[in-house]
Motif scaffolding. Structure first.
Motif, PDB file in Angstrom:
ATOM      1  N   VAL A 248       0.837  -0.961   0.032  1.00  0.00           N
ATOM      2  CA  VAL A 248       0.249   0.190  -0.116  1.00  0.00           C
ATOM      3  C   VAL A 248       0.822   1.701   0.228  1.00  0.00           C
ATOM      4  N   VAL A 249       0.848   1.838  -0.769  1.00  0.00           N
ATOM      5  CA  VAL A 249       1.455   3.117  -1.403  1.00  0.00           C
ATOM      6  C   VAL A 249       0.787   3.982  -1.274  1.00  0.00           C
ATOM      7  N   GLU A 250       1.300   5.455  -1.215  1.00  0.00           N
ATOM      8  CA  GLU A 250      -0.022   6.952  -0.646  1.00  0.00           C
ATOM      9  C   GLU A 250       1.329   7.942  -1.240  1.00  0.00           C
ATOM     10  N   ALA A 251       0.588   8.794  -2.238  1.00  0.00           N
ATOM     11  CA  ALA A 251       1.023   9.643  -2.645  1.00  0.00           C
ATOM     12  C   ALA A 251       2.314   9.383  -3.694  1.00  0.00           C
ATOM     13  N   GLU A 252       1.969   8.565  -4.843  1.00  0.00           N
ATOM     14  CA  GLU A 252       2.950   7.461  -5.298  1.00  0.00           C
ATOM     15  C   GLU A 252       2.317   7.452  -6.282  1.00  0.00           C
ATOM     16  N   THR A 253       1.104   7.838  -7.404  1.00  0.00           N
ATOM     17  CA  THR A 253       0.115   6.640  -8.095  1.00  0.00           C
ATOM     18  C   THR A 253       0.507   6.851  -9.579  1.00  0.00           C
ATOM     19  N   TYR A 254       1.750   7.574  -9.345  1.00  0.00           N
ATOM     20  CA  TYR A 254       1.812   8.176 -11.110  1.00  0.00           C
ATOM     21  C   TYR A 254       3.621   6.719 -11.190  1.00  0.00           C
ATOM     22  N   ASP A 255       4.080   7.150 -10.246  1.00  0.00           N
ATOM     23  CA  ASP A 255       4.940   6.065 -10.196  1.00  0.00           C
ATOM     24  C   ASP A 255       4.891   4.894 -10.149  1.00  0.00           C
ATOM     25  N   SER A 256       3.373   4.222  -9.493  1.00  0.00           N
ATOM     26  CA  SER A 256       3.012   2.899  -9.891  1.00  0.00           C
ATOM     27  C   SER A 256       2.358   2.981 -10.590  1.00  0.00           C
ATOM     28  N   LEU A 257       1.763   3.637 -10.804  1.00  0.00           N
ATOM     29  CA  LEU A 257       0.951   3.184 -12.179  1.00  0.00           C
ATOM     30  C   LEU A 257       2.170   2.846 -13.297  1.00  0.00           C
ATOM     31  N   ASN A 258       3.184   3.404 -13.915  1.00  0.00           N
ATOM     32  CA  ASN A 258       4.804   3.678 -14.566  1.00  0.00           C
ATOM     33  C   ASN A 258       5.052   2.328 -14.409  1.00  0.00           C
ATOM     34  N   ALA A 259       5.496   1.971 -12.842  1.00  0.00           N
ATOM     35  CA  ALA A 259       5.599   0.908 -12.705  1.00  0.00           C
ATOM     36  C   ALA A 259       5.059  -0.538 -13.995  1.00  0.00           C
ATOM     37  N   SER A 260       3.972  -0.619 -13.443  1.00  0.00           N
ATOM     38  CA  SER A 260       3.015  -1.904 -13.567  1.00  0.00           C
ATOM     39  C   SER A 260       2.735  -1.921 -14.447  1.00  0.00           C
ATOM     40  N   SER A 267     -12.874   3.847 -11.770  1.00  0.00           N
ATOM     41  CA  SER A 267     -13.633   5.106 -12.709  1.00  0.00           C
ATOM     42  C   SER A 267     -13.799   6.561 -11.910  1.00  0.00           C
ATOM     43  N   GLY A 268     -12.621   7.641 -12.477  1.00  0.00           N
ATOM     44  CA  GLY A 268     -12.710   9.059 -12.496  1.00  0.00           C
ATOM     45  C   GLY A 268     -11.818   9.391 -12.585  1.00  0.00           C
ATOM     46  N   THR A 269     -10.776  10.367 -11.825  1.00  0.00           N
ATOM     47  CA  THR A 269      -9.378  11.428 -12.532  1.00  0.00           C
ATOM     48  C   THR A 269      -8.340  10.397 -12.918  1.00  0.00           C
ATOM     49  N   ALA A 270      -8.722   8.953 -12.110  1.00  0.00           N
ATOM     50  CA  ALA A 270      -7.181   7.868 -11.785  1.00  0.00           C
ATOM     51  C   ALA A 270      -6.751   7.279 -13.428  1.00  0.00           C
ATOM     52  N   THR A 271      -8.397   7.043 -14.061  1.00  0.00           N
ATOM     53  CA  THR A 271      -8.000   6.774 -15.505  1.00  0.00           C
ATOM     54  C   THR A 271      -7.084   7.519 -16.505  1.00  0.00           C
ATOM     55  N   LEU A 272      -7.913   8.322 -16.856  1.00  0.00           N
ATOM     56  CA  LEU A 272      -6.790   9.621 -17.749  1.00  0.00           C
ATOM     57  C   LEU A 272      -5.277   9.611 -17.367  1.00  0.00           C
ATOM     58  N   GLU A 273      -5.068   9.803 -15.753  1.00  0.00           N
ATOM     59  CA  GLU A 273      -3.871   9.868 -15.539  1.00  0.00           C
ATOM     60  C   GLU A 273      -2.952   8.852 -16.290  1.00  0.00           C
ATOM     61  N   ALA A 274      -3.769   7.183 -15.742  1.00  0.00           N
ATOM     62  CA  ALA A 274      -2.906   5.811 -15.941  1.00  0.00           C
ATOM     63  C   ALA A 274      -2.906   5.706 -17.766  1.00  0.00           C
ATOM     64  N   GLY A 275      -3.955   6.765 -18.752  1.00  0.00           N
ATOM     65  CA  GLY A 275      -4.163   6.650 -19.890  1.00  0.00           C
ATOM     66  C   GLY A 275      -2.653   7.671 -20.824  1.00  0.00           C
ATOM     67  N   ILE A 276      -2.661   8.647 -19.475  1.00  0.00           N
ATOM     68  CA  ILE A 276      -1.149   9.360 -19.807  1.00  0.00           C
ATOM     69  C   ILE A 276       0.126   8.865 -20.481  1.00  0.00           C
ATOM     70  N   GLY A 305     -15.485   5.265 -19.049  1.00  0.00           N
ATOM     71  CA  GLY A 305     -14.183   5.444 -19.225  1.00  0.00           C
ATOM     72  C   GLY A 305     -13.912   6.730 -19.773  1.00  0.00           C
ATOM     73  N   LEU A 306     -13.232   8.336 -18.905  1.00  0.00           N
ATOM     74  CA  LEU A 306     -12.912   9.440 -19.570  1.00  0.00           C
ATOM     75  C   LEU A 306     -11.693   8.966 -20.859  1.00  0.00           C
ATOM     76  N   ILE A 307     -10.817   8.009 -20.752  1.00  0.00           N
ATOM     77  CA  ILE A 307      -9.979   8.029 -21.197  1.00  0.00           C
ATOM     78  C   ILE A 307     -10.334   7.107 -22.952  1.00  0.00           C
ATOM     79  N   ASN A 308     -11.408   6.045 -22.507  1.00  0.00           N
ATOM     80  CA  ASN A 308     -11.973   5.679 -23.887  1.00  0.00           C
ATOM     81  C   ASN A 308     -12.617   7.050 -25.065  1.00  0.00           C
ATOM     82  N   LEU A 309     -13.563   8.198 -23.996  1.00  0.00           N
ATOM     83  CA  LEU A 309     -13.741   9.102 -24.819  1.00  0.00           C
ATOM     84  C   LEU A 309     -13.587  10.215 -25.206  1.00  0.00           C
ATOM     85  N   ILE A 310     -12.052  10.226 -24.795  1.00  0.00           N
ATOM     86  CA  ILE A 310     -11.255  10.799 -25.334  1.00  0.00           C
ATOM     87  C   ILE A 310     -10.432  10.137 -26.897  1.00  0.00           C
ATOM     88  N   ALA A 311     -10.399   8.656 -26.460  1.00  0.00           N
ATOM     89  CA  ALA A 311      -9.303   8.425 -27.503  1.00  0.00           C
ATOM     90  C   ALA A 311     -10.444   8.266 -28.763  1.00  0.00           C
TER      91      ALA A 311
END
Length: 337
Positions: A248-260, A267-276, A305-311
């Protein structure tokens, strides 16, 4: 005056405050309103603490109605007393569109930052935008034209702040070293949302799916990235019951996604972050059956999902409500791996 009511709005508003002060350091600006922790850190005086307003669901909002009405009265009273040069309302449309009416009637200029997603549902709110909002600021590229077709012209598109902000700070190898993970083994992030009620509803299914996945993928490791440190103990207690290699990690979402290698993202802002970042994902969401049955017919777009909508095409699998079972999620994550 600045008013936010959710974690993402609190973050956007705090960055806006800092940007305004950076652009005009000579100006004597003060800020007050409904502020979460990030806005308070940026110097916004909290007439109302936004942390208390972040509630999802019709029944849940109904039970909290007295709290919302009290917050509305306090904000209107503060605006009347202080007469701000402008009120900037950030997202949070169920509350902020009602607040906009009262502020407009008090003669206060109203700017709405981050347009309500009227193109997706509840289009009738356009009349409120026309009457009570002096400037609507959008962050998605198609929104200004969408509003123009419907006669709303006081709209400016400024781009999504996340487009330049979502950048991991560490490589996969460095992140794994910092958290005792093996960079050569598969890593899956489980993002359960930003509200405690979301986490309580979604995380158990994510963990059950993870257990099933670990039975089929040798050496798979799991991350539970949290945006708010207040939820860490709660998430750790839930995760402890799962027989998994999990962090469990906090305030490391971008690094976590990048490492995954893959992610299950609420569903929410995190879907756009994962898409970017480019992390393959399954978009998930679970609410009460009553909320789902009442709200689902109002949605006018083909994707949640917002990322689906934009793409403009299906780039992430969506498991919402009935489709969101541990077995189905396990299968979708397995396909991504």
């Amino acid at each position: 005056m600045m008013v936010a009511g959710e974690a993402s709005g609190d973050a956007h508003a705090a960055k806006l405050v800092r940007a305004m002060r950076q652009i005009a350091p000579e100006a004597d600006m003060s800020f007050f309103g409904s502020a979460g922790p990030k806005m308070r850190d940026a110097g916004v005086e909290a007439v109302v603490e936004a942390d208390r307003l972040s509630i999802v669901g019709i029944a849940e909002i109904g039970r909290a109605l007295p709290m919302f009405l009290k917050a509305m009265r306090r904000l209107r009273s503060a605006a009347l007393d202080r007469q701000p040069a402008v009120a900037i309302l950030v997202d949070f449309p169920d509350f902020n569109l009602k607040l906009a009416k009262g502020l407009h009637r008090q003669g206060i200029k109203v700017v709405y930052y981050i347009s309500p997603q009227l193109w997706a549902w509840r289009k009738y709110r356009i009349s409120t935008i026309k009457k009570y909002i002096d400037l609507l600021i959008t962050i998605l590229p198609f929104e200004k034209d969408w509003y123009a077709v419907r006669g709303v012209t006081h709209v400016e598109y400024v781009g999504n702040p996340l487009a330049k902000e979502v950048q991991p700070n560490r490589s996969r190898e460095q992140f794994c070293s910092d958290h005792g993970l093996d960079a050569t083994r598969p890593i899956v992030s489980l993002l359960p949302g930003s509200r405690q009620k979301e986490i309580a509803r979604v995380l158990p299914i994510l963990l059950e799916a993870a257990e099933k996945l670990s039975d089929e993928v040798d050496g798979v490791q799991f991350l539970v990235p949290l945006s708010d440190k207040r939820h860490r103990t709660f998430a750790e207690l839930m995760s402890a019951s799962a027989k998994l290699d999990i962090r469990v990690v906090e305030a490391e979402t971008y690094d976590s996604l990048n490492a995954s290698d893959a992610a299950a993202v609420t569903s929410g802002t995190a879907t756009l972050e994962a898409g970017i970042i480019g992390t393959p994902m399954v978009v998930v969401y679970k609410t009460s059956r009553v909320n789902y049955r009442l709200l689902e017919p109002m949605i006018d777009v083909p994707h949640y999902g917002l990322i689906n909508l934009i793409a403009g095409e299906r780039v992430a699998t969506e498991l919402i409500q009935e489709n969101f079972t541990p077995e189905r999620l396990k299968d979708e994550l397995l396909a991504l791996l």
